[in-house]
Design a protein around this motif. Sequence first.
Motif, mmCIF file in Angstrom:
data_model
loop_
_atom_site.group_PDB
_atom_site.id
_atom_site.type_symbol
_atom_site.label_atom_id
_atom_site.label_comp_id
_atom_site.label_asym_id
_atom_site.label_seq_id
_atom_site.Cartn_x
_atom_site.Cartn_y
_atom_site.Cartn_z
ATOM 1 N N SER A 97 -45.625 60.917 78.598
ATOM 2 C CA SER A 97 -44.339 61.109 77.986
ATOM 3 C C SER A 97 -43.408 61.191 79.224
ATOM 4 N N SER B 209 -44.290 58.416 81.990
ATOM 5 C CA SER B 209 -44.616 57.309 81.700
ATOM 6 C C SER B 209 -45.977 56.768 82.638
ATOM 7 N N SER C 116 -46.728 51.721 76.005
ATOM 8 C CA SER C 116 -45.263 52.198 76.184
ATOM 9 C C SER C 116 -45.014 53.310 75.494
ATOM 10 N N SER C 117 -43.795 54.142 75.405
ATOM 11 C CA SER C 117 -43.393 54.934 74.649
ATOM 12 C C SER C 117 -41.945 55.028 74.353
ATOM 13 N N ASP C 118 -41.637 55.469 73.250
ATOM 14 C CA ASP C 118 -39.993 55.772 73.095
ATOM 15 C C ASP C 118 -39.852 57.052 72.683
ATOM 16 N N ASN C 119 -39.546 57.760 73.794
ATOM 17 C CA ASN C 119 -39.433 59.189 73.587
ATOM 18 C C ASN C 119 -38.325 59.654 72.484
ATOM 19 N N TYR D 213 -46.491 52.723 71.667
ATOM 20 C CA TYR D 213 -46.854 51.381 71.335
ATOM 21 C C TYR D 213 -47.889 50.834 72.260
ATOM 22 N N LYS E 140 -37.828 58.372 69.796
ATOM 23 C CA LYS E 140 -38.618 58.012 68.522
ATOM 24 C C LYS E 140 -39.847 58.810 68.455
ATOM 25 N N SER F 89 -48.358 50.839 66.616
ATOM 26 C CA SER F 89 -47.542 51.709 66.813
ATOM 27 C C SER F 89 -48.190 52.974 66.463
#
Length: 133
Positions: free
Chosen positions: A52, A55, A70-73, A79, A75, A20
């Motif tokens: 971001s 993706s 991958s991304s969790d925008n 990852y 947060k 992460s």
Amino acid sequence: VQLQASGGGLVQAGGSLRLSCAASGFTSDDYAIGWFRQAPGKEREGVSCISSSDSSTYYADSVKGRFTISSDNAKNTVYLQMNSLKPEDTAVYYCAADPYLGNVLGTLVAGSPLGLTYEYDYWGQGSLVTVSS
């Protein structure tokens, strides 16, 4: 801007780990993040990158089909899921970011081989991944 990498550890060949990269201090939702690694006695190598905004991603040939970025925008976290790990994946893994590219340039960089050699502005502290045979 700060980047905090985590998730490294010791795993047997064939196993999996997820790294992460938590980013803070970004003033924009458009950024490019890359994962790099450096094994002892070797030069730093670009592994994967992501934009971001849409993706867009790119992978080094050495990890294609085994690693997924991958991304969790929400947060501000990116990852790197690493599967089918090999002893040659052993290295310190770093995440790096450029929060100033904007969506067009971010996609251009992170969705192409440029993302693996780009001079990112900010770097995390590194997370050690050791794969035993």
